[in-house]
Design a protein around this motif. Sequence first.
Motif, PDB file in Angstrom:
ATOM      1  N   SER A 110     138.381  19.263  83.823  1.00 54.42           N
ATOM      2  CA  SER A 110     138.348  20.585  83.188  1.00 54.42           C
ATOM      3  C   SER A 110     136.908  20.941  82.861  1.00 54.42           C
TER       4      SER A 110
ATOM      5  N   ASN B 183     140.113  15.934  79.508  1.00 52.65           N
ATOM      6  CA  ASN B 183     139.171  16.831  80.171  1.00 52.65           C
ATOM      7  C   ASN B 183     138.513  16.145  81.364  1.00 52.65           C
TER       8      ASN B 183
ATOM      9  N   PRO C 148     132.041  19.865  76.803  1.00 54.21           N
ATOM     10  CA  PRO C 148     132.911  19.731  75.638  1.00 54.21           C
ATOM     11  C   PRO C 148     132.361  18.811  74.549  1.00 54.21           C
TER      12      PRO C 148
END
Length: 220
Positions: A219, A214, A94
């Motif tokens: 995630s 996250n 990310p």
Amino acid sequence: MSDPIVVINPNSTEAVTEAMSDALEGLRLPGGPDIECLTNPDGPPGVESQADADLAAVQVREIVARRANSASAFVIACYSDPGIHAAREAAGKPVFGIAESGMLRAMSVAGNFGVIAILEKSIPRHMRYIRTLGFESRLAGERALGLGVVELSDETRAYARLVEKGNELRELDGAQVVVLGCAGMARYRAALEEEIGIPVIDPTQAAVSNALTNALLKSP
């Protein structure tokens, strides 16, 4: 413990990185990932023009590529989100831009939002990005301080301008929440929110909150 969240200041002004890091202290949780704030030593003193943003974009992508194996996520801490797409391609994990994250946070708490920019010439660049993201219909207005990034360290002058522009956004533009349009404004968020009486979003806090979620939820 997971790898750190790496927050990149795309400009070369260390004072901005320090103020940004201080504003993130409340997100440094026991047992959570480290939050590491980096300055781009080769960047412009402030990302104040499209040319500055284009230069910073290349440099941000290079920083992300070098740290891709030693970070859980990246945050690009400049309101232009320079290099975000190339950084995502290079990172394989990310990458959050503070402009996108800050506006998304604002839209989650109010029907519209206003933005405080540093300079008038920053506004067309921001508007191009807002249109790209599809957020234009939720924008109440954007107003500029008339101060460069380095000048934000003059606390008396900068805060007075922030109050002036925040009140204009609330009273004249009907903004229900204000997003700070530069990572260098982070130190003023809480006082400004109390002064103008509507929520004020520090976009770097918003982006790091996303990265932290996250990491904590593991995630992808």
